[in-house]
Design a protein around this motif. Structure first.
Motif, mmCIF file in Angstrom:
data_model
loop_
_atom_site.group_PDB
_atom_site.id
_atom_site.type_symbol
_atom_site.label_atom_id
_atom_site.label_comp_id
_atom_site.label_asym_id
_atom_site.label_seq_id
_atom_site.Cartn_x
_atom_site.Cartn_y
_atom_site.Cartn_z
ATOM 1 N N ARG A 1 -6.123 -3.919 -13.737
ATOM 2 C CA ARG A 1 -5.033 -4.656 -13.089
ATOM 3 C C ARG A 1 -4.334 -3.787 -12.043
ATOM 4 O O ARG A 1 -3.712 -4.294 -11.128
ATOM 5 N N ILE A 2 -4.461 -2.456 -12.197
ATOM 6 C CA ILE A 2 -3.821 -1.553 -11.230
ATOM 7 C C ILE A 2 -4.844 -1.084 -10.194
ATOM 8 O O ILE A 2 -4.613 -1.180 -8.997
ATOM 9 N N GLY A 3 -6.008 -0.620 -10.681
ATOM 10 C CA GLY A 3 -7.071 -0.190 -9.765
ATOM 11 C C GLY A 3 -6.851 1.224 -9.242
ATOM 12 O O GLY A 3 -5.723 1.710 -9.193
ATOM 13 N N PRO A 4 -7.953 1.899 -8.855
ATOM 14 C CA PRO A 4 -7.866 3.330 -8.531
ATOM 15 C C PRO A 4 -7.443 3.672 -7.096
ATOM 16 O O PRO A 4 -7.123 4.813 -6.804
ATOM 17 N N GLU A 5 -7.445 2.687 -6.176
ATOM 18 C CA GLU A 5 -7.190 3.024 -4.770
ATOM 19 C C GLU A 5 -5.710 3.287 -4.501
ATOM 20 O O GLU A 5 -4.843 2.748 -5.157
ATOM 21 N N PHE A 6 -5.477 4.100 -3.490
ATOM 22 C CA PHE A 6 -4.113 4.376 -3.016
ATOM 23 C C PHE A 6 -3.209 4.982 -4.088
ATOM 24 O O PHE A 6 -2.032 4.674 -4.178
ATOM 25 N N LEU A 7 -3.815 5.838 -4.901
ATOM 26 C CA LEU A 7 -3.023 6.557 -5.901
ATOM 27 C C LEU A 7 -3.178 8.065 -5.704
ATOM 28 O O LEU A 7 -2.967 8.833 -6.627
ATOM 29 N N LYS A 8 -3.586 8.457 -4.481
ATOM 30 C CA LYS A 8 -3.756 9.906 -4.240
ATOM 31 C C LYS A 8 -2.402 10.504 -3.875
ATOM 32 O O LYS A 8 -1.768 10.110 -2.894
ATOM 33 N N PRO A 9 -1.977 11.509 -4.675
ATOM 34 C CA PRO A 9 -0.717 12.171 -4.332
ATOM 35 C C PRO A 9 -0.883 12.923 -3.016
ATOM 36 O O PRO A 9 -1.988 13.326 -2.663
ATOM 37 N N SER A 10 0.191 13.099 -2.281
ATOM 38 C CA SER A 10 0.061 13.754 -0.979
ATOM 39 C C SER A 10 1.395 14.315 -0.534
ATOM 40 O O SER A 10 2.397 14.235 -1.247
ATOM 41 N N ILE A 11 1.374 14.865 0.670
ATOM 42 C CA ILE A 11 2.613 15.398 1.268
ATOM 43 C C ILE A 11 3.459 14.266 1.844
ATOM 44 O O ILE A 11 4.454 14.492 2.525
ATOM 45 N N GLY A 12 3.036 13.034 1.604
ATOM 46 C CA GLY A 12 3.747 11.866 2.141
ATOM 47 C C GLY A 12 2.844 11.137 3.123
ATOM 48 O O GLY A 12 2.080 11.771 3.845
ATOM 49 N N GLU B 1 13.280 -0.124 1.184
ATOM 50 C CA GLU B 1 13.697 1.087 1.900
ATOM 51 C C GLU B 1 13.478 2.335 1.034
ATOM 52 O O GLU B 1 13.197 3.422 1.545
ATOM 53 N N SER B 2 13.562 2.160 -0.286
ATOM 54 C CA SER B 2 13.383 3.323 -1.168
ATOM 55 C C SER B 2 11.959 3.893 -1.065
ATOM 56 O O SER B 2 11.739 5.066 -1.329
ATOM 57 N N VAL B 3 11.011 3.060 -0.640
ATOM 58 C CA VAL B 3 9.631 3.564 -0.464
ATOM 59 C C VAL B 3 9.619 4.643 0.623
ATOM 60 O O VAL B 3 8.943 5.676 0.509
ATOM 61 N N ILE B 4 10.415 4.421 1.656
ATOM 62 C CA ILE B 4 10.482 5.403 2.750
ATOM 63 C C ILE B 4 11.288 6.627 2.316
ATOM 64 O O ILE B 4 10.939 7.765 2.627
ATOM 65 N N LEU B 5 12.354 6.374 1.550
ATOM 66 C CA LEU B 5 13.181 7.507 1.103
ATOM 67 C C LEU B 5 12.346 8.459 0.247
ATOM 68 O O LEU B 5 12.426 9.676 0.392
ATOM 69 N N ILE B 6 11.531 7.902 -0.649
ATOM 70 C CA ILE B 6 10.672 8.757 -1.495
ATOM 71 C C ILE B 6 9.654 9.492 -0.626
ATOM 72 O O ILE B 6 9.335 10.666 -0.860
ATOM 73 N N LEU C 1 0.848 -1.203 0.000
ATOM 74 C CA LEU C 1 0.000 0.000 0.000
ATOM 75 C C LEU C 1 0.881 1.249 0.000
ATOM 76 O O LEU C 1 0.669 2.183 -0.780
ATOM 77 N N ALA C 2 1.878 1.256 0.871
ATOM 78 C CA ALA C 2 2.764 2.424 0.973
ATOM 79 C C ALA C 2 3.544 2.618 -0.325
ATOM 80 O O ALA C 2 3.779 3.747 -0.764
ATOM 81 N N GLN C 3 3.905 1.494 -0.952
ATOM 82 C CA GLN C 3 4.684 1.564 -2.193
ATOM 83 C C GLN C 3 3.887 2.265 -3.287
ATOM 84 O O GLN C 3 4.432 3.029 -4.072
ATOM 85 N N ARG C 4 2.578 2.048 -3.311
ATOM 86 C CA ARG C 4 1.740 2.735 -4.321
ATOM 87 C C ARG C 4 1.779 4.244 -4.096
ATOM 88 O O ARG C 4 1.821 5.028 -5.041
ATOM 89 N N ILE C 5 1.727 4.640 -2.817
ATOM 90 C CA ILE C 5 1.727 6.086 -2.526
ATOM 91 C C ILE C 5 3.073 6.691 -2.931
ATOM 92 O O ILE C 5 3.121 7.744 -3.564
ATOM 93 N N SER C 6 4.169 5.997 -2.579
ATOM 94 C CA SER C 6 5.479 6.534 -2.982
ATOM 95 C C SER C 6 5.609 6.553 -4.506
ATOM 96 O O SER C 6 6.222 7.467 -5.068
ATOM 97 N N SER C 7 5.024 5.560 -5.169
ATOM 98 C CA SER C 7 5.099 5.543 -6.637
ATOM 99 C C SER C 7 4.411 6.770 -7.218
ATOM 100 O O SER C 7 5.000 7.483 -8.037
ATOM 101 N N ILE C 8 3.190 7.042 -6.771
ATOM 102 C CA ILE C 8 2.462 8.184 -7.353
ATOM 103 C C ILE C 8 3.126 9.491 -6.925
ATOM 104 O O ILE C 8 3.230 10.434 -7.710
ATOM 105 N N ASN C 9 3.624 9.541 -5.689
ATOM 106 C CA ASN C 9 4.293 10.768 -5.242
ATOM 107 C C ASN C 9 5.583 11.024 -6.027
ATOM 108 O O ASN C 9 5.917 12.168 -6.327
#
Ligand code: NAD
Ligand code: UGA
Length: 469
Positions: A260-271, A301-306, A227-235
């Motif tokens: 196959r990707i789906g719309p959830e957890f793709l909201k850009p944010s401040i992190g 770890e790169s998910v957290i770095l992003i 889930l977190a990886q999706r947020i870092s990806s979109i961010n």
């Protein structure tokens, strides 16, 4: 053994709501939620408007079942002894000292629970890991139970929780899945069946997954990591949008329409914030490194770095908009909780943005509909200490913080306003009128894409929205 009494150690964001729902759905079972924190237990037993956890729909359930079949207590000894099934829902933060410091989960609360269960049990028990734990923890739990109690049998199950704060009650009523991990022994199968019987009352049977213990423990970490990886990806893509003129909301919509990707957890944010994503990924990174899987560890770890990069980008934007002169300006922060509909501010990006601004010399106005003033001050204090800023300098910085009871004054009395949390009450308001009354240079940072950027820029406001030019 029929389940007539359930205990849950840990009356926090998981223990409270989860047990309230179990009590509601199982009226003939007595459910007791335990905590070593007496004032927390007093609050659970007190005024319904001031429960320690704010969750939409929770106080209504508590009103129905409290002191009927749901109890909150500090009497760990007797409650353990009287219960056939015991959930452990204690906090498992990242270790801040010792082996694995900064990465591994601190299991001292879990170990203490296991010792107490062993010590106070005069009959066999089903012990359930509800907390999020590293894979293989059940082995350690069993060892502690068996060492501290040689007379009784303990069956350890893993039953991780997937609720999200702000939607906990709905998530518990309509879980996507419930995972029960247990041993394939005769006693293991009986324990699994007992727990399944409870969930089956309201969760469709095809959503109750039975797995081995290790898969259950690891599924929880992996779910949060993905889930977190999706947020870092979109961010991460939001930065590319800002350079190229592509619009992150259009991208998220286009990408999310692929089923196959789906719309959830793709909201850009401040992190992303919250008590779990960062801690659980760090835990996964630690597990991977323990097995010498360094490429895997680096990947996660790169998910957290992003995520850190994204929050720091907002701080940089504040500096850029104020020409580096934060000392001459006041920044209003709208939203302190890490997401809407919760009073939880753990790891909220607002804390990082506020402390970065304070350290750079700014004054801060803060408004949040749910987080208490004491909690906000405490969060800032801790953030300053983390940045190695101590008394008396910390006190001086904190004297530049004002916490408001209403959002309008917080904004009007600032030069730059940052929308950090997507609270519904921040949406669809006549912000234009309010922004017009701000101090110059009347600048806005929309960290949740809830404002109409085009409209606001057209009438002359300086506005930055994540991933939009
Ligand atoms: P929390 O901090 O809100 O609550 C934990 C409670 O346990 C505290 O009140 C603490 O006083 C109590 N406690 C700790 N050790 C104790 C002991 N030995 N005896 C009695 N009480 C003790 O934590 P939380 O957010 O409810 O999270 C609990 C676990 O659930 C964590 O492992 C977390 O990763 C996991 N989880 C959390 C969420 C969430 O949304 N918060 C969702 C899913 C899973
Ligand atoms: C998350 C998971 O969603 C739950 O399934 C899990 O049980 C829980 O962690 C846990 O283990 O603690 P939670 O952290 O409460 O739940 O809330 P989320 O809705 O996942 O939001 C986490 C953070 O990500 C918030 O700051 C939110 O604003 C942010 N987010 C979420 C985004 O920035 N973009 C999104 O598209 C979604």
């Amino acid at each position: 053994m029929k389940i007539k009494n359930i205990a849950c150690i840990g009356a926090g964001f998981v223990g409270g709501p989860t047990m309230a729902v179990i009590a509601l759905k199982c009226p003939e079972i007595k459910v007791t939620v335990l905590d070593s924190n007496e004032s927390k237990i007093n609050s659970w037993n007190g005024n319904l408007d001031k429960l320690p956890v704010y969750e939409p729909g929770l106080s209504e359930i508590i009103a129905k079942v409290r002191n009927k079949n749901l109890f909150f207590s500090t009497d760990i000894k007797n409650t353990i002894n009287n219960s056939e099934m015991i959930f452990m829902a204690v906090n498992t933060p990242t270790k801040d000292k010792g082996l694995g410091k900064g990465y591994a989960a601190d299991l001292s609360n879990i170990e203490k629970c296991a010792k107490e269960i062993g010590k106070y049990s005069n009959s066999d028990k089903i012990v359930i890991e509800k907390s999020t734990l590293p894979v293989k923890t059940a082995e350690k739990v069993k060892q502690i139970l068996n060492q501290s109690n040689k007379k009784n049998h303990f069956e350890v199950l893993s039953n991780p929780e997937f609720l999200a704060e702000g939607t906990a009650i709905n998530d518990l009523f309509k879980s996507d899945r419930v995972i029960i991990g247990g041993d394939n022994s005769d006693t293991g199968k009986v324990a699994i069946a007992k727990l399944k019987e409870i969930y089956q009352r309201w969760i469709p049977i095809n959503k109750i997954l039975l797995t081995n213990v290790w898969s259950s423990e690891l599924s929880k970490l992996v779910s949060n990591a993905m889930l977190a990886q999706r947020i870092s990806s979109i961010n991460s893509i939001s930065s590319i949008c800002e350079k190229t003129g592509a619009d992150i909301l259009e991208i998220a919509n286009a990408v999310g329409m692929d089923k196959r990707i789906g719309p959830e957890f793709l909201k850009p944010s401040i992190g992303f914030g919250g008590s779990c994503f960062k801690k659980d990924i760090l835990n996964l990174v630690y597990i991977a490194r323990t097995y010498d899987l360094n490429e895997v560890a680096d990947y996660w770890e790169s998910v957290i770095l992003i995520n850190n990069y994204q929050t720091n980008r907002v701080s940089d934007k504040i500096k850029e908009f104020l020409n580096g002169e934060l000392n001459k300006n006041t920044i209003s922060i709208l939203g302190w909780a890490f997401k809407k509909n919760t009073n939880d501010s753990r790891e909220s990006a607002s804390i990082q943005i506020a402390s970065n601004s304070l350290i750079s010399g700014g004054s801060i106005n803060i408004f949040d509909p749910m987080v208490s003033k004491d909690k906000i001050y405490d969060d800032i204090n801790r953030a300053l200490v983390k940045n190695k800023i101590f008394k008396p300098k910390a006190d001086k910085l904190i004297s530049k913080v004002k916490i408001y009871n209403n959002k309008y004054d917080a904004v009007i009395e600032s030069n730059l306003s940052v929308f950090c949390t997507e609270w519904d009450e921040f949406k669809n308001m006549d912000w234009i009128r309010i922004f017009q009354n701000m101090k110059e240079p009347k600048t806005i940072i929309d960290g949740r894409n809830i404002l109409n950027k085009e409209e606001l820029s057209e009438i002359g406001f300086k506005i930055y929205s994540i991933g939009q030019v």
